[in-house]
Design an enzyme around this catalytic site. Structure first.
Site, mmCIF file in Angstrom:
data_model
loop_
_atom_site.group_PDB
_atom_site.id
_atom_site.type_symbol
_atom_site.label_atom_id
_atom_site.label_comp_id
_atom_site.label_asym_id
_atom_site.label_seq_id
_atom_site.Cartn_x
_atom_site.Cartn_y
_atom_site.Cartn_z
ATOM 1 N N CYS A 129 -6.181 -10.656 29.649
ATOM 2 C CA CYS A 129 -6.173 -9.198 29.653
ATOM 3 C C CYS A 129 -5.185 -8.736 30.713
ATOM 4 C CB CYS A 129 -7.575 -8.682 29.963
ATOM 5 S SG CYS A 129 -7.665 -6.917 30.285
ATOM 6 N N PHE A 154 -12.672 -7.077 24.437
ATOM 7 C CA PHE A 154 -11.954 -7.298 23.185
ATOM 8 C C PHE A 154 -12.871 -8.010 22.190
ATOM 9 C CE2 PHE A 154 -9.156 -7.420 26.841
ATOM 10 C CZ PHE A 154 -8.187 -6.487 26.517
ATOM 11 N N ALA A 182 -0.269 -11.569 37.833
ATOM 12 C CA ALA A 182 -0.361 -11.944 39.241
ATOM 13 C C ALA A 182 -0.478 -13.457 39.387
ATOM 14 C CB ALA A 182 -1.548 -11.246 39.883
ATOM 15 N N SER A 200 -5.420 -1.696 28.932
ATOM 16 C CA SER A 200 -5.551 -3.146 28.898
ATOM 17 C C SER A 200 -5.170 -3.665 27.519
ATOM 18 C CB SER A 200 -6.986 -3.563 29.220
ATOM 19 O OG SER A 200 -7.332 -3.208 30.540
ATOM 20 N N THR A 220 -2.558 -5.449 32.253
ATOM 21 C CA THR A 220 -2.483 -3.997 32.373
ATOM 22 C C THR A 220 -1.071 -3.494 32.070
ATOM 23 O OG1 THR A 220 -4.226 -3.988 34.051
ATOM 24 C CG2 THR A 220 -2.800 -2.052 33.947
ATOM 25 N N HIS A 259 -10.614 -12.735 30.242
ATOM 26 C CA HIS A 259 -10.567 -13.508 31.481
ATOM 27 C C HIS A 259 -10.556 -14.987 31.116
ATOM 28 C CE1 HIS A 259 -12.729 -9.840 33.429
ATOM 29 N NE2 HIS A 259 -11.441 -9.614 33.195
#
Length: 216
Positions: free
Chosen positions: A48, A2, A69, A41, A50, A107
């Site tokens: 980021c 990005f 997650a 993404s 999905t 990230h």
């Protein structure tokens, strides 16, 4: 990948937990559903994530779902998100797109905290007819301050910003009227927490210096 240039502020409309290890987020956006691919993404206020589902909305724009997650919930602010929250959105960079900010991976490295906000009014000679500006003092989490340099870049809640000053674990950023208006950062106040991604070049440079010191 990005650039840290937000292209829409969406709204989180639903949060669903699954066995404590996965959280599904449903977001309303101005993006056209036809432009969102399953598995794409999207940077959502930094991380980021999905796309796991999407569709058009009758009133225009789209809805889409993303799954966070356990690692994302533990290392970012996502674990505290609730329905109604505005979300900075950016779709992934395409070859040939303008690189308006800096390279951002999505990230998140850690969670930073707003220590102070100083609004600059027209009476102080800045802002003027273009609207107010603001200076934020931010505290970097332990272990990340070494990656933040004056005039370097950081991403805060997915927004590419230039660092104005650094002192110990504190750094400052200055937001122009446009950034305050078209991102969620305009609503920030002292005590708010932000997803922080340090500049990738700074991370690699620090690692190379560490390896050199250790002789390998």
């Amino acid at each position: 990948m990005f650039t840290g240039i937000v292209t829409d502020v969406g709204e989180l409309v639903r949060v669903e937990d699954h066995q404590g290890a996965l959280r599904r987020l449903t977001i309303h956006s101005a993006y056209e559903a036809a432009g969102i691919d399953l598995g794409a993404s999207i940077a959502c206020s930094g991380p980021c994530l999905t796309v796991t589902g999407m569709g058009p909305r009758p009133e225009g724009g789209s809805w889409f779902t993303v799954d966070a997650a356990a690692e994302t919930l533990a290392r970012t602010t996502v674990g505290g998100w609730r329905a109604g929250r505005p979300i900075n959105l950016e779709r992934s960079l395409r070859i040939g797109d303008e690189l308006g900010g800096h390279l951002v991976s999505g990230h998140v490295d850690g969670v930073a905290e707003v220590v102070a906000r100083d609004d600059v009014t027209a009476d102080e000679g800045e802002g003027g007819a273009w609207g107010p500006t603001a200076r934020f003092t931010i505290r970097a989490p332990a272990g990340l301050a070494k990656f933040i340099a004056e005039k370097g870049s950081v991403a805060l809640d997915g927004v590419s910003l230039t660092v104005n000053s650094v002192e110990s674990d504190l750094f400052s950023v200055f937001l122009i009227p446009h950034t305050l208006q078209v991102t969620t950062l305009g609503a920030l106040k002292a005590g708010d927490r932000l997803n922080l991604e340090v500049d990738q070049m700074a991370r690699y440079a620090a690692r190379l210096a560490e390896a050199r010191e250790q002789g390998y």
